[in-house]
Design a protein around this motif. Structure first.
Motif, mmCIF file in Angstrom:
data_model
loop_
_atom_site.group_PDB
_atom_site.id
_atom_site.type_symbol
_atom_site.label_atom_id
_atom_site.label_comp_id
_atom_site.label_asym_id
_atom_site.label_seq_id
_atom_site.Cartn_x
_atom_site.Cartn_y
_atom_site.Cartn_z
ATOM 1 N N ASP A 29 0.867 -1.175 0.000
ATOM 2 C CA ASP A 29 0.000 0.000 0.000
ATOM 3 C C ASP A 29 0.904 1.226 0.000
ATOM 4 O O ASP A 29 1.887 1.286 0.739
ATOM 5 N N LEU A 30 0.562 2.211 -0.827
ATOM 6 C CA LEU A 30 1.367 3.420 -0.937
ATOM 7 C C LEU A 30 0.628 4.637 -0.390
ATOM 8 O O LEU A 30 1.154 5.385 0.411
ATOM 9 N N ALA A 31 -0.610 4.832 -0.831
ATOM 10 C CA ALA A 31 -1.392 5.996 -0.428
ATOM 11 C C ALA A 31 -2.717 5.536 0.160
ATOM 12 O O ALA A 31 -3.370 4.648 -0.386
ATOM 13 N N ILE A 32 -3.097 6.142 1.289
ATOM 14 C CA ILE A 32 -4.321 5.756 1.984
ATOM 15 C C ILE A 32 -5.117 7.023 2.271
ATOM 16 O O ILE A 32 -4.578 7.994 2.816
ATOM 17 N N SER A 33 -6.396 7.010 1.912
ATOM 18 C CA SER A 33 -7.226 8.180 2.196
ATOM 19 C C SER A 33 -7.519 8.242 3.693
ATOM 20 O O SER A 33 -7.442 7.245 4.399
ATOM 21 N N GLU A 34 -7.855 9.431 4.152
ATOM 22 C CA GLU A 34 -8.169 9.623 5.568
ATOM 23 C C GLU A 34 -9.669 9.697 5.818
ATOM 24 O O GLU A 34 -10.086 10.028 6.925
ATOM 25 N N ASP A 35 -10.477 9.372 4.830
ATOM 26 C CA ASP A 35 -11.929 9.407 4.967
ATOM 27 C C ASP A 35 -12.389 8.088 5.605
ATOM 28 O O ASP A 35 -12.322 7.035 4.965
ATOM 29 N N PRO A 36 -12.870 8.103 6.832
ATOM 30 C CA PRO A 36 -13.241 6.850 7.504
ATOM 31 C C PRO A 36 -14.462 6.162 6.887
ATOM 32 O O PRO A 36 -14.630 4.953 7.040
ATOM 33 N N ASP A 37 -15.302 6.903 6.177
ATOM 34 C CA ASP A 37 -16.506 6.320 5.581
ATOM 35 C C ASP A 37 -16.269 5.754 4.192
ATOM 36 O O ASP A 37 -16.950 4.821 3.766
ATOM 37 N N LYS A 38 -15.329 6.316 3.453
ATOM 38 C CA LYS A 38 -15.062 5.898 2.066
ATOM 39 C C LYS A 38 -13.566 5.771 1.859
ATOM 40 O O LYS A 38 -12.990 6.408 0.995
ATOM 41 N N THR A 39 -12.938 4.922 2.643
ATOM 42 C CA THR A 39 -11.495 4.754 2.565
ATOM 43 C C THR A 39 -11.095 4.100 1.247
ATOM 44 O O THR A 39 -11.733 3.140 0.808
ATOM 45 N N ILE A 40 -10.053 4.611 0.636
ATOM 46 C CA ILE A 40 -9.456 3.976 -0.545
ATOM 47 C C ILE A 40 -7.954 3.867 -0.324
ATOM 48 O O ILE A 40 -7.357 4.675 0.382
ATOM 49 N N VAL A 41 -7.388 2.837 -0.923
ATOM 50 C CA VAL A 41 -5.959 2.582 -0.812
ATOM 51 C C VAL A 41 -5.404 2.390 -2.217
ATOM 52 O O VAL A 41 -6.017 1.702 -3.037
ATOM 53 N N GLY A 42 -4.259 2.984 -2.477
ATOM 54 C CA GLY A 42 -3.574 2.788 -3.749
ATOM 55 C C GLY A 42 -2.183 2.271 -3.486
ATOM 56 O O GLY A 42 -1.563 2.591 -2.468
ATOM 57 N N GLY A 43 -1.690 1.458 -4.402
ATOM 58 C CA GLY A 43 -0.343 0.932 -4.243
ATOM 59 C C GLY A 43 0.065 0.091 -5.426
ATOM 60 O O GLY A 43 -0.565 0.132 -6.487
ATOM 61 N N PHE A 44 1.098 -0.699 -5.229
ATOM 62 C CA PHE A 44 1.654 -1.494 -6.321
ATOM 63 C C PHE A 44 1.575 -2.990 -6.034
ATOM 64 O O PHE A 44 1.698 -3.423 -4.892
ATOM 65 N N PHE A 45 1.373 -3.745 -7.114
ATOM 66 C CA PHE A 45 1.328 -5.203 -7.081
ATOM 67 C C PHE A 45 2.270 -5.712 -8.164
ATOM 68 O O PHE A 45 2.193 -5.265 -9.305
ATOM 69 N N ARG A 46 3.169 -6.618 -7.791
ATOM 70 C CA ARG A 46 4.079 -7.216 -8.770
ATOM 71 C C ARG A 46 3.893 -8.727 -8.761
ATOM 72 O O ARG A 46 3.798 -9.349 -7.713
ATOM 73 N N MET A 47 3.809 -9.290 -9.961
ATOM 74 C CA MET A 47 3.707 -10.743 -10.115
ATOM 75 C C MET A 47 4.883 -11.183 -10.950
ATOM 76 O O MET A 47 5.091 -10.679 -12.050
ATOM 77 N N GLU A 48 5.664 -12.120 -10.415
ATOM 78 C CA GLU A 48 6.799 -12.675 -11.141
ATOM 79 C C GLU A 48 6.485 -14.112 -11.527
ATOM 80 O O GLU A 48 5.641 -14.765 -10.897
ATOM 81 N N LYS A 49 7.167 -14.605 -12.541
ATOM 82 C CA LYS A 49 6.998 -15.993 -12.962
ATOM 83 C C LYS A 49 7.227 -16.891 -11.747
ATOM 84 O O LYS A 49 8.184 -16.711 -10.998
ATOM 85 N N SER A 50 6.314 -17.833 -11.547
ATOM 86 C CA SER A 50 6.419 -18.718 -10.393
ATOM 87 C C SER A 50 5.759 -20.055 -10.681
ATOM 88 O O SER A 50 5.061 -20.216 -11.683
ATOM 89 N N ASP A 51 5.976 -21.009 -9.792
ATOM 90 C CA ASP A 51 5.405 -22.348 -9.934
ATOM 91 C C ASP A 51 3.889 -22.345 -9.751
ATOM 92 O O ASP A 51 3.186 -23.158 -10.331
ATOM 93 N N LYS A 52 3.405 -21.415 -8.933
ATOM 94 C CA LYS A 52 1.995 -21.402 -8.562
ATOM 95 C C LYS A 52 1.407 -20.008 -8.811
ATOM 96 O O LYS A 52 1.993 -19.005 -8.393
ATOM 97 N N PRO A 53 0.253 -19.906 -9.471
ATOM 98 C CA PRO A 53 -0.368 -18.598 -9.646
ATOM 99 C C PRO A 53 -0.938 -18.105 -8.310
ATOM 100 O O PRO A 53 -1.083 -18.873 -7.361
ATOM 101 N N LEU A 54 -1.246 -16.828 -8.262
ATOM 102 C CA LEU A 54 -1.926 -16.259 -7.100
ATOM 103 C C LEU A 54 -3.418 -16.258 -7.396
ATOM 104 O O LEU A 54 -3.858 -15.669 -8.381
#
Length: 118
Positions: A29-54
């Motif tokens: 998670d990189l950025a988090i809103s401060e609105d307690p009723d409508k919280t949103i979170v933004g960030g990064f997700f990385r997927m690398e080649k692996s034996d098992k998918p997520l």
């Protein structure tokens, strides 16, 4: 209120493992809103080649854009997309999404959840 700027965020963000054995999936998670009723979170997700998918069940609504590399993203209906930089996805609450990559892919997400709930 002042805006927040994350300069060159894709180059400097350390992504910890999601802790799924056999799956090379990383998220921060990189950025988090401060609105307690409508919280949103933004960030990064990385997927690398692996034996098992997520395989991930969404308990919240999320949007994701692939910013680098490639991922293979599929849902429980059988729809499968070979995603590349510039592709945008909407994952509704309750969807079951499978992520894998033939190499490596990086996505930016914005989800309707609280920090650390992924």
């Amino acid at each position: 209120m002042a805006m927040t700027h994350y300069q060159q965020a894709t180059k400097r963000t350390e992504l910890p493992s999601m802790g799924v054995e056999g799956s090379n999936a990383f998220l921060a998670d990189l950025a988090i809103s401060e609105d307690p009723d409508k919280t949103i979170v933004g960030g990064f997700f990385r997927m690398e080649k692996s034996d098992k998918p997520l395989v991930y069940t969404y308990t919240y609504h999320e949007m994701k854009i692939i910013v680098e590399g490639e991922m293979i993203i599929s849902d429980e209906t059988g729809q499968e997309v070979h995603a590349r930089a510039g592709d945008v996805f909407y994952f509704p609450k309750g969807s079951v999404i499978t992520f894998q990559s033939p190499s490596v892919g990086l996505g930016f997400f914005c989800g309707q959840r609280r920090e650390g709930e992924a």
